[in-house]
Design a protein around this motif. Structure first.
Motif, PDB file in Angstrom:
ATOM      1  N   ARG A   2      -3.935  -5.370 -10.732  1.00 32.92           N
ATOM      2  CA  ARG A   2      -3.117  -4.921  -9.654  1.00 32.92           C
ATOM      3  C   ARG A   2      -2.161  -5.781  -9.263  1.00 32.92           C
ATOM      4  NH1 ARG A   2       0.029  -2.576  -7.883  1.00 32.92           N
ATOM      5  NH2 ARG A   2       0.358  -1.211  -6.099  1.00 32.92           N
ATOM      6  N   TYR A  16      -6.856  -1.349 -11.133  1.00 34.13           N
ATOM      7  CA  TYR A  16      -7.131  -2.062  -9.955  1.00 34.13           C
ATOM      8  C   TYR A  16      -7.378  -3.700 -10.425  1.00 34.13           C
ATOM      9  CZ  TYR A  16      -7.303   1.843  -7.113  1.00 34.13           C
ATOM     10  OH  TYR A  16      -6.927   3.086  -6.223  1.00 34.13           O
ATOM     11  N   GLU A  47      -0.749   4.778  -4.181  1.00 35.26           N
ATOM     12  CA  GLU A  47      -2.027   4.248  -3.827  1.00 35.26           C
ATOM     13  C   GLU A  47      -2.998   5.412  -3.061  1.00 35.26           C
ATOM     14  OE1 GLU A  47      -3.298   1.365  -4.918  1.00 35.26           O
ATOM     15  OE2 GLU A  47      -1.521   0.343  -5.527  1.00 35.26           O
ATOM     16  N   LYS A  93      -3.818   8.081  -5.757  1.00 31.92           N
ATOM     17  CA  LYS A  93      -4.987   7.654  -6.465  1.00 31.92           C
ATOM     18  C   LYS A  93      -6.219   7.406  -5.672  1.00 31.92           C
ATOM     19  CE  LYS A  93      -2.413   4.282  -9.609  1.00 31.92           C
ATOM     20  NZ  LYS A  93      -1.192   4.805  -9.132  1.00 31.92           N
ATOM     21  N   PHE A 121       0.684  -1.213  -0.091  1.00 27.95           N
ATOM     22  CA  PHE A 121       0.037   0.120   0.014  1.00 27.95           C
ATOM     23  C   PHE A 121       0.954   1.443  -0.064  1.00 27.95           C
ATOM     24  CE2 PHE A 121      -2.832   3.216   1.904  1.00 27.95           C
ATOM     25  CZ  PHE A 121      -4.072   2.846   1.140  1.00 27.95           C
TER      26      PHE A 121
END
Length: 377
Positions: A295, A292, A251, A254, A247
């Motif tokens: 990912r 996503y 991230e 986004k 993470f």
């Protein structure tokens, strides 16, 4: 840090972007000449660079190899996109130096991008700045084939708005011959023209996150495997890892971008006087859906859908322009500007590795002056 010359360019863009945002009238005619001058500067800097950017030396070797080993009747079987071979052979046969090839790609890519920004963004300088950090360094001063391909896809957006399917398909074909990943933009013609409510758009993002563990990129078989191999050939891993956890800061950014988009989406759908808002919003959200969904695979999630992310600067410009209040307007603008400057410092590790901490051109570094003495037909 990147070289001070690059920061100077960034500061000038920021100044003009503030003029755009703070103006109460259409300022485009007033900033047109500075905008054109800035575009020329960007083309010149990346077109005459010496030993800067990812894949610089691989492109030099491709240039030499195209003229040494590949015949004209083999350009579609060489393993490299035909446009790169064609331009390389023309320049080689004319006995012109390697930087002419860089200059050609820079002119195609940056001129098409900047034209799109000026035509479709209410704040073209802001959008140009959003592209500049760091896309300008990664693509048009790095992966030049994909950079040119994305620029052509941006150019094709006008055919989406005009509902001219054949011209759109022709543009995608040309973009594909610059870089294979352009094929991912083929559905954009239909995606952009679909009405998707805010709630449904949000559900699509959630669904994309939920299906990611299923590794949906494996469902497409050899199609994506081919694109992956091509992407890897662009030395994707030449970029230095930033030592992030799963993470990452990226991230969080986004998520912040999605919050901005969805917070004002209903308002913009109902009140925005920009006819293209929904189209550009759909394309930007497509980037997040693909990101996503894929990912689990860095290549698919980052390099493959990046053409859709190229619309982000234009979308944010529209959102800022149509803000509910001056407070919202300056808050979003300030947040994004601060983000870009913080990103420029975060880019330092890659900048040093890719020589953007220096300002080498053909006038200071002879590596750009590679001339082919002998060519084959």
């Amino acid at each position: 840090m990147i070289h001070p010359v690059f920061y100077l360019i960034m500061i000038i863009m920021t100044f003009y972007s503030y003029m755009e945002v703070s103006s109460n009238y259409n300022i485009k005619p007033k900033i047109k000449i500075p905008y054109i001058c800035m575009v020329i500067v960007l083309i010149f800097i990346t077109g005459t660079r010496g030993n800067r950017g990812a894949d610089y030396w691989p492109y030099v070797r491709f240039f030499v190899g195209a003229n040494t080993f590949i015949r004209w009747n083999q350009i579609f079987d060489s393993g490299v996109e035909p446009t790169y071979i064609i331009f390389s052979k023309i320049i080689g046969n004319l006995h012109l130096p390697f930087f002419i090839l860089l200059f050609t790609f820079a002119t195609i890519s940056i001129s098409l991008r900047s034209s799109f920004y000026y035509k479709f963004s209410p704040y073209p300088f802001f959008t140009l700045l959003f592209y500049y950090m760091p896309t300008y360094f990664f693509q048009d001063s790095g992966h030049i084939r994909q950079g040119a391909s994305i620029a052509i896809c941006l150019f094709s957006f006008q055919y989406i708005t005009q509902r001219k399917l054949l011209k759109f398909l022709l543009s995608i074909l040309i973009a594909y011959y610059f870089h294979k990943t352009a094929i991912i933009f083929l559905p954009a013609y239909w995606i952009a023209n679909i009405y998707i409510s805010t709630f449904k758009a949000f559900l699509l993002i959630v669904l994309s996150i939920l299906i990611a563990p299923l590794e949906p990129y494996n469902w497409f078989g050899e199609i994506f495997n081919s694109l992956s191999a091509d992407t890897l050939s662009d030395a994707y891993n030449s970029y230095q890892k930033l030592g992030e956890s799963t993470f990452s800061v990226g991230e969080i950014v986004k998520i912040c971008f999605l919050v901005i988009i969805f917070s004002f989406d209903k308002y913009n759908i109902k009140t925005a006087n920009n006819y293209n808002y929904l189209k550009i919003r759909n394309l930007c959200l497509t980037y997040y859906c693909i990101y996503y969904c894929f990912r689990q695979n860095e290549i698919f999630s980052i390099r493959l859908p990046i053409v859709y992310d190229a619309f982000a600067g234009t979308l944010f410009a529209i959102i800022i322009k149509n803000s509910k209040s001056q407070i919202n307007k300056y808050f979003i603008y300030s947040f994004l500007i601060i983000y870009l400057y913080l990103l420029s410092f975060r880019f330092a590790a890659n900048a040093k590795k890719l020589n953007f901490d220096k300002f080498d051109t053909l006038f200071t570094d002879g590596s750009a002056i590679v001339i082919i003495d002998e060519t084959i037909d």
